[in-house]
Design a protein around this motif. Sequence first.
Motif, short mmCIF file in Angstrom:
data_model
loop_
_atom_site.label_atom_id
_atom_site.label_comp_id
_atom_site.label_asym_id
_atom_site.label_seq_id
_atom_site.Cartn_x
_atom_site.Cartn_y
_atom_site.Cartn_z
N TYR A 20 -4.35 -2.68 -1.59
CA TYR A 20 -4.23 -2.09 -3.06
C TYR A 20 -3.94 -3.57 -3.89
O TYR A 20 -3.98 -3.56 -5.38
CB TYR A 20 -3.19 -1.39 -3.37
CG TYR A 20 -3.27 0.17 -2.64
CD1 TYR A 20 -3.79 1.03 -3.59
CD2 TYR A 20 -2.62 0.46 -1.62
CE1 TYR A 20 -3.90 2.10 -3.16
CE2 TYR A 20 -2.58 1.87 -1.22
CZ TYR A 20 -3.37 2.42 -2.06
OH TYR A 20 -3.54 3.92 -1.40
N GLY A 21 -3.94 -4.65 -3.24
CA GLY A 21 -3.97 -5.97 -4.28
C GLY A 21 -2.52 -6.48 -4.24
O GLY A 21 -2.33 -7.30 -5.27
N THR A 22 -1.62 -5.83 -3.87
CA THR A 22 -0.12 -6.20 -3.81
C THR A 22 -0.07 -7.51 -2.81
O THR A 22 -0.18 -7.48 -1.68
CB THR A 22 0.65 -5.01 -3.27
OG1 THR A 22 0.54 -4.06 -3.91
CG2 THR A 22 2.24 -5.42 -3.39
N THR A 53 2.24 5.28 -0.08
CA THR A 53 2.95 4.24 -0.60
C THR A 53 2.45 3.00 -0.18
O THR A 53 2.25 2.53 1.37
CB THR A 53 4.43 4.31 0.20
OG1 THR A 53 4.78 5.52 -0.18
CG2 THR A 53 5.49 3.19 -0.73
N PRO A 54 2.03 2.07 -0.98
CA PRO A 54 1.49 0.58 -0.57
C PRO A 54 2.49 -0.07 -0.04
O PRO A 54 3.70 0.04 -0.47
CB PRO A 54 1.02 0.17 -1.99
CG PRO A 54 1.01 1.19 -2.85
CD PRO A 54 1.85 2.35 -2.44
N ALA A 55 2.16 -1.21 0.63
CA ALA A 55 3.19 -2.09 1.01
C ALA A 55 4.10 -2.84 -0.11
O ALA A 55 3.46 -3.11 -1.16
CB ALA A 55 2.36 -3.41 1.98
N ALA A 56 5.20 -2.95 0.30
CA ALA A 56 6.05 -3.88 -0.85
C ALA A 56 6.05 -5.34 -0.41
O ALA A 56 6.09 -5.79 0.55
CB ALA A 56 7.50 -3.37 -0.76
N LEU A 91 -1.88 -16.65 0.72
CA LEU A 91 -1.61 -15.56 0.21
C LEU A 91 -1.99 -14.15 1.17
O LEU A 91 -3.02 -14.24 1.38
CB LEU A 91 -2.20 -15.28 -1.20
CG LEU A 91 -1.85 -14.22 -2.16
CD1 LEU A 91 -0.43 -13.99 -2.05
CD2 LEU A 91 -2.65 -14.06 -3.31
N LEU A 92 -1.12 -13.41 1.31
CA LEU A 92 -1.31 -12.27 2.16
C LEU A 92 -1.17 -11.04 1.09
O LEU A 92 -0.28 -10.79 0.50
CB LEU A 92 -0.28 -11.86 3.40
CG LEU A 92 -0.13 -10.81 4.38
CD1 LEU A 92 -2.15 -10.98 4.81
CD2 LEU A 92 0.57 -10.64 5.38
N THR A 93 -2.22 -10.07 1.08
CA THR A 93 -2.47 -9.09 0.11
C THR A 93 -2.80 -7.95 0.74
O THR A 93 -3.75 -7.93 1.63
CB THR A 93 -3.52 -9.55 -1.07
OG1 THR A 93 -3.17 -10.66 -1.54
CG2 THR A 93 -3.49 -8.56 -2.10
#
Length: 181
Positions: A165-167, A60-63, A160-162
């Motif tokens: 996965y690029g989210t 699960t990527p970060a939200a 910007l904090l990504t």
Amino acid sequence: MIRHVLCLLLLAGCPEATEPGVIILVDDDDSADDDDSSDDDDAADDDDVSDDDDSDVSITPAAPGDVVITEVYYDAGADDQGLEWLEVFNATSQGIDLKGWTLSDLGSDSHTVANETWIAPFGFVVLAQRGDPSLNGGVPVDYAYGIVDFTLDDAGDELLLTDAYGTAVDIVVYTAANFPD
């Protein structure tokens, strides 16, 4: 016996990982001999019901909002090279490794976190240009990103904090007259 292993990671740090991720949940549902030399539950000897080595793994990527930029020190005065830093907060109940995450602006500045940098559940870490408190204004630093790839403009910029996965997990936009925007 059912064994559950929870690892929070990016790009490395969990032996069950087959690709970069944030949360990996492994459910090894074999019934006997866990963790002895003849049944090590690795990819060659998974021993789950389907014996497929992958069906029990979810990533699960970060939200957005899982990690929040809480403080930004972008202007230390006339010569602030090397003095910039930011603090981030983990708003989840799980530890998060920032390795593989990117700090950037909406222009050309960008730095990808190269080392394991864990944020404890509901904890804070400081990312700074320099790791030495005697050179960065006295701030204890968890990760130093240097002064080459990523800098904050004193007149205004974006932060910007990504995740890996690029989210886009969080963004701060500021001007010298209006911080934060």
